[in-house]
Design an enzyme around this catalytic site. Structure first.
Site, short mmCIF file in Angstrom:
data_model
loop_
_atom_site.label_atom_id
_atom_site.label_comp_id
_atom_site.label_asym_id
_atom_site.label_seq_id
_atom_site.Cartn_x
_atom_site.Cartn_y
_atom_site.Cartn_z
N LYS B 192 0.84 -1.21 0.00
CA LYS B 192 0.00 0.00 0.00
C LYS B 192 0.87 1.25 0.00
O LYS B 192 1.57 1.51 0.97
CB LYS B 192 -0.91 0.04 1.22
CG LYS B 192 -1.91 1.20 1.13
CD LYS B 192 -2.61 1.49 2.43
CE LYS B 192 -1.85 2.46 3.30
NZ LYS B 192 -1.70 3.82 2.74
N SER B 245 5.88 6.88 10.28
CA SER B 245 6.10 7.59 11.54
C SER B 245 6.22 6.61 12.71
O SER B 245 5.70 5.49 12.66
CB SER B 245 4.94 8.54 11.80
OG SER B 245 3.80 7.80 12.17
N GLY B 249 4.06 3.26 13.70
CA GLY B 249 4.85 2.04 13.96
C GLY B 249 4.43 1.39 15.26
O GLY B 249 4.28 0.16 15.35
N GLU B 266 10.67 0.84 9.92
CA GLU B 266 11.67 1.88 9.69
C GLU B 266 10.94 3.19 9.96
O GLU B 266 10.07 3.58 9.20
CB GLU B 266 12.20 1.76 8.27
CG GLU B 266 13.55 2.41 8.09
CD GLU B 266 13.39 3.85 7.67
OE1 GLU B 266 13.31 4.71 8.58
OE2 GLU B 266 13.33 4.12 6.48
N CYS B 300 13.46 10.60 6.74
CA CYS B 300 13.50 10.04 8.09
C CYS B 300 14.91 10.10 8.68
O CYS B 300 15.09 10.25 9.87
CB CYS B 300 12.99 8.61 8.09
SG CYS B 300 13.70 7.63 6.78
N GLU B 397 10.82 15.32 15.74
CA GLU B 397 11.08 15.24 14.31
C GLU B 397 10.19 16.23 13.58
O GLU B 397 8.97 16.14 13.66
CB GLU B 397 10.79 13.81 13.82
CG GLU B 397 11.14 13.62 12.36
CD GLU B 397 10.89 12.19 11.88
OE1 GLU B 397 9.90 11.58 12.30
OE2 GLU B 397 11.72 11.68 11.10
#
Lengths: 335, 796
Positions: B192, B245, B249, B266, B300, B397
């Site tokens: 996806k 994100s 996760g 990741e 990231c 972040e």
């Protein structure tokens, strides 16, 4: 919200000789200014590699930039078989580098377009002077045992004096590579400073011959020493080394020019030479200059190309812009 | 502008890349796209489509199908159906398909690049020169792995149907990172893409059709979070690979807890970019550009925390500010820009909000004098100085072109600041001193360390994080294991392992019997025998109810003390493999001396036969030898990546690992889990078998006499699940291995989500620890380490 800073608007001066720039008088020899230099080769090459891909000039921008490039060319002939005849031809081309109909089509008929200088061996200074007449295009002479420089300093200085006396307004000197290889920086400083004194009013372009300098770090240090000793320009190559001007080596030199200016206020010029044959390369160098030093350096007083065949390609590109047809070299007058 | 005007100003002009072919592609689909399921284009069961927007212009590019749970079910079904054919196919045949995909991507590289730039807003320079070439490279590289799987990885097999969910910042590149290794290893996938950037994935699906990839091997379903959730929760998906994100996760970790689904994540980062005073500062400036103004900072692994040695900070800041002035922001298809558009209005708002927060908190902001274009979602490059570690913009972040700069005084402080984050994805170290660079690199808690470069990628090197940046690697041989499982695992049992037993005289009826002096069993924390904080003890009986002894009942405070003791121990990880091997051999030697005693204990607690007990101790000694042998041999690789670069893939100890031992094999289960962990340099907190704890507590006397530094092994006895859960919730424990019940496994995975610690649980399955193929080997070492890739460019 944002704290902003106004940037000095500097428009590049039109073609003229040694007009607007305060000459680099040099500074006392000081190893502290360059001892700590450590150039990271991979990082320099990465930047050099992406630079030409981050910028692109197309259409009228490209035409304008190429016209500007012509003013940066030290139109050069440095061959064993040079004669009065081909030097005359070269000078004629320097005075009128682009066909008038093309300039008209570009809306530039009323702007004086000529090359930055013509560059010849000492023996042809006189012929060049005759051919250029009152065009105010400066004559540059290569000097000091060009291209190797391996003759006694005394004779090198004498050569400079003779060339200046013969009418050269610019002197391209070569440095002693052995002094660079052996890191004899003070001796190099003294030699370059002596050359500068011998040049008097003539502007001095100091050729590092980077193709014979093993590391970027040494290129940077040689640039510093040459500028400290009063060079008006630092120049990459004689055109006779196995490796000529490259973008990465130019980047290293430009960064020293920037630091030197920040430290001393003197603006030192830059001249890549050798292997610059087509318009695309010229644009890449100009992008490099604009990005690293700013618009002020897009000025014949601070930037030159050493080139012989570049002009031909620029003419063809300009004609292509005007007509939409790819041009042929025989349609443009020979240099 | 006329030529004459430009001649005077020497300005740049627009240099647009043509969008014509990409627009023709969109028009050929009537700007409406369906789902790619089982090799066919299907209208979504939801009957609904959503818009895809060009962030540079805010124009609508097309309508994307929204897959609902029925569509997800169809896609997973197709992948499941395709699995036997694809996984049984020879590696060579799979390699041909991957090769064909790589070629096809190259043939249409400009279309991919232009479409990606339009859909995502990233500069055409980046898609053309970085993203798409890396995509092709990834398929080439993994075509090779498909070819070599059976020779190079004979003990492994495919996992099955993989669900993959990717972010919007590198749409096609993340697709390649996910699909290439998965299908190379014989899995089938349902992928996806992010809802805002589906177009290149759909073009990729067409390429799968063109090369004749068997139906169902790759399925592309489009949609937003709900579609992703349906995929994550689908019962026939054996593994989820997610990039995105950290918050999502964690949600995925919780959703899959206890299901037995493998997981690789990741996630986010706040990567340090460390500049020492001897760095080539002009090159550092370009490094900063590549670190935080690449892809608008929506990366990231962006180097978003600039840590500069105080002595050069002002000089560097000035250079960066000057450089920022010459950056150009504009339409992604302009070939004369550095920075494109932010993905959408939400993200732009987030960035603006965090920047405002930085200003409010007193950080000094600097932005260039020029203004961004107004027609798209643009944001200027931004530098914050006077930032402190406590500033929001130093911790959170931002995922935008915003750099937060701080200074440090010493090397030690640089490392401390670098590691002062929950994340651990990447880092960049700038110095011309190789000694310093290689000293700092191993000290940084991050999966990637770039020396004198940044944001460099290659298919041959693993990429992935530590801490809350997730786990698993993508790229390199280390990345393949995310899509493989050990063949031996099919021999895990759903019933306890049968062992020969013997009858004991049940005379005591549970009463305390002693022959001689009473033995007090304590716990073992920080190299000292420790009484339980609670002051309770638990009676341990054998299988027939006979009294064996009493064991300390550990509680959460004992766990806390044990974790602290483990962290205090600093002289274990720094030992050489050889030195650790010496200690392990010494352990084996001392265990051998007391072989009979340990054997008797096993008999006493588990009623197994003397022969079985003897064999268990023998195996334990042998197992210690195995890991003593591995201690200086389980090493890394130098990957074949890019020109003039040594890319070191180093297995590193994870740090502090919690281990809940299996109930069976009281000694061998303890040894088989603890020894590989410490052999790699980890420190452990062990909860031994709850029903048969004395093998472990007897063992601390051996630890004491074998030069094992204090804090390397800490033993807390008591209720296994209760203690394991405290460990799973502990933020300073970096990994947890749990060998217990199915429910217990679920709890561990669930509770570990908060700090994203790595987990290894058995889902209630039983492992025959006497079987070497299950009880020892590199699988254990893999769980005890993570791979750090250190990129060292060279050139004089």
């Amino acid at each position: 919200m944002a704290k902003t800073k106004s940037r000095k608007k500097v428009s590049p001066s039109s073609n003229g000789v040694h007009s607007s720039i305060k000459r680099n008088d040099g500074i006392p020899f000081n190893t502290e200014l360059f001892d700590g230099i450590n150039v990271n080769k991979s990082a320099v090459e990465r930047r050099a590699g992406s630079l030409g891909k981050r910028r692109s000039v197309k259409k009228q921008w490209q035409a304008a930039w190429l016209l500007k490039a012509i003013g940066f060319i030290d139109l050069t002939t440095l061959a064993g078989d040079d004669t009065k005849g081909n030097v005359y031809r070269l000078c004629a081309k320097a005075k009128s580098p682009v066909r008038q109909d093309i300039l008209e089509a570009l809306g530039m008929a009323d702007v004086k377009i000529q090359t930055g200088a013509v560059c010849v061996y000492h023996n042809f200074i006189k012929h060049a002077a005759d051919a250029l007449g009152d065009s105010n295009i400066p004559i540059a002479a290569v000097s000091t045992g060009f291209p190797s420089g391996n003759i006694p300093l005394k004779e090198r200085l004498k050569q400079i004096e003779l060339s200046v006396a013969a009418g050269a307004k610019e002197i391209d000197i070569v440095i002693s590579r052995d002094l660079v290889l052996n890191s004899e920086w003070k001796k190099l400083y003294d030699e370059v400073a002596a050359c500068r004194r011998a040049c008097g009013e003539a502007h001095m372009k100091t050729i590092l011959a980077t193709g014979e300098i093993p590391t970027y770090t040494k290129v940077a240090k040689a640039s510093w020493v040459s500028m400290m000793a009063g060079s008006d320009f630092i120049k990459t190559s004689t055109g006779k080394e196995p490796v000529n001007a490259t973008i990465p080596v130019s980047l290293v030199m430009l960064r020293t020019i920037r630091e030197y200016q920040e430290l001393t206020g003197y603006k030192v010029g830059f001249k890549p030479a050798g292997g610059i044959r087509n318009a695309k390369q010229a644009l890449n160098w100009m992008i490099l200059i604009k990005e690293e030093l700013g618009d002020e350096w897009l000025n014949p007083d601070l930037f030159r190309f050493g080139a012989s065949s570049l002009l031909g390609d620029i003419e063809r590109q300009l004609e292509h812009y005007v007509t939409g047809r790819y041009s042929a070299s025989f349609r443009h007058p020979l240099a | 502008m006329t030529v004459k005007e430009i001649y005077k100003t020497m300005a740049y002009g627009p240099a647009p890349e043509s969008a014509q072919i990409a627009n023709e592609f969109l028009d050929a689909h009537n700007r409406t796209f369906q789902l790619f399921i089982n090799g066919q284009w299907k209208k979504p069961n939801s009957k609904s489509h959503f818009e895809s927007i060009n962030p540079s212009t805010k124009e609508k590019l097309g309508m994307i199908a929204e897959a609902n749970s029925k569509d997800v079910d169809d896609a997973v079904g197709a992948a499941k159906k395709a699995l036997p054919g694809w996984s049984k196919m020879s590696g060579h045949k799979r390699a041909r398909f991957l090769y064909a995909i790589a070629r096809q991507v190259q043939k249409h590289s400009r279309l991919f690049s232009v479409l990606e730039s339009m859909d995502n807003g990233k500069p055409i320079r980046e898609t053309r020169d970085i993203d798409i070439p890396l995509v092709a490279r990834h398929f080439y590289h993994h075509a090779g792995w498909a070819q070599l799987r059976d020779t190079e990885l004979p003990d492994h097999k495919e996992i099955g149907v993989i669900g993959q969910i990717i972010p919007w910042n590198f749409p096609l590149l993340m697709l390649a990172w996910k699909i290439a290794p998965a299908i190379a290893m014989g899995n089938t996938v349902v992928l996806k893409p992010a809802e805002s950037t589906s177009l290149t994935a759909l073009l990729f699906a067409e390429i799968c059709e063109q090369v004749g990839l068997p139906k169902g091997v790759v399925n592309i379903i489009t949609g937003a979070g709900e579609t992703g959730a349906a995929l994550v929760n689908h019962k026939d998906v054996q593994k989820i690979a997610f990039t995105g994100s950290t918050n999502v996760g964690k949600i995925i970790r919780r959703a899959t807890a206890g299901t037995g689904k493998k997981l690789s994540l990741e996630l986010g980062g706040k990567s340090p970019f460390i500049v020492f005073e001897d760095a080539d500062l002009d090159s550092v400036v370009e490094g900063v550009v590549d670190a935080i103004w690449f892809n608008q900072g929506q990366v990231c692994c962006a180097g978003s925390r600039l840590l500069v040695q105080e002595s050069v900070a002002e000089k560097l800041y000035k250079k960066i500010r000057d450089r920022m002035e010459t950056l150009r922001v504009g339409n992604a298809l302009d070939k004369c820009i550095d920075i494109g558009a932010i993905i959408d209005s939400t993200q732009l708002k987030n960035i603006k909000g965090l920047v405002q927060k930085g200003v409010d908190e007193g950080c000094t902001i600097w932005q260039p004098s020029w203004a961004c274009p107004k027609d798209g979602y643009f944001y200027p490059p931004t530098l914050f100085t006077d930032v402190s570690p406590s500033s929001t913009i130093a911790q959170v972040e931002i995922f935008g072109p915003v750099l937060s700069a701080m200074t440090f005084r010493t090397h030690k402080e640089a490392v401390k600041l670098a590691n002062n984050t929950r994340y651990g994805l990447a880092s960049s170290v700038w110095t011309e001193n190789i000694n310093l660079a290689l000293d700092i690199a191993p000290q940084i808690k991050a999966g990637v360390v770039w020396i004198n470069c940044t944001n460099v990628f290659d298919a041959a090197a693993g990429f992935g994080g530590y801490r809350e940046s997730g786990y698993g690697r993508e790229g390199g041989k280390e990345g393949l294991y995310e899509y493989l499982k050990p063949k031996a695992e099919q021999n895990l049992s759903s019933k306890p392992i049968a062992r020969s037993t013997k009858k004991t005289k049940s005379s005591s009826n549970g009463a305390m019997t002693g022959n001689g002096i009473d033995r007090t069993t304590k716990m073992y924390i920080g190299g000292k025998q420790a009484r339980p904080d609670g002051g309770y003890s638990t009676v341990i009986k054998d299988l027939e109810g006979n009294y064996v002894g009493e064991v300390s009942t550990g509680n959460r405070k004992d766990i806390r003390n044990a974790v602290e003791a483990a962290h205090k121990c600093t002289n274990w990880g720094s030992k050489t493999g050889h030195q650790r091997a010496q200690v392990l051999y010494y352990l084996a030697e001392n265990l051998a001396i007391r072989q009979e005693e340990f054997s008797n204990r096993i008999v006493q607690m588990t009623n197994c036969s003397n022969a079985a007990a003897n064999e268990e101790v023998e195996s334990a000694i042998e197992r210690i030898y195995t890991y003593a042998a591995y201690a200086d041999k389980y090493d890394g690789a130098v990957h074949h990546t890019i020109h003039r670069n040594v890319t070191l893939a180093m297995p590193e100890a994870i740090g502090v690992i919690a281990i809940a031992c299996p109930e069976q094999y009281s000694l061998l289960g303890f040894i088989s889990t603890v020894i590989p962990a410490i052999a790699m340099g980890n420190k452990v907190i062990v909860v031994p078998s709850e029903t048969a704890p004395f093998s472990a507590t007897d063992f601390y006397q051996i630890l004491e006499t074998s030069d094992v530094p204090a804090g390397v092994v800490n033993i807390v006895t008591g209720g296994k699940d209760e203690l394991a859960q405290v460990l799973a919730k502990h933020d300073d424990v970096e990994a947890i291995w749990y060998f217990g019940s199915k429910e217990g496994s679920k709890d561990i995975e669930l509770l570990s989500a908060d700090n994203m610690k790595r987990t290894w649980v058995n889902f209630g399955k039983y492992r025959d620890w006497s079987d070497k193929s299950l009880g020892e080997g590199q699988e254990f070492l893999k769980h005890a380490t993570h791979i750090k890739n250190i990129w060292v460019p060279y050139g004089a």
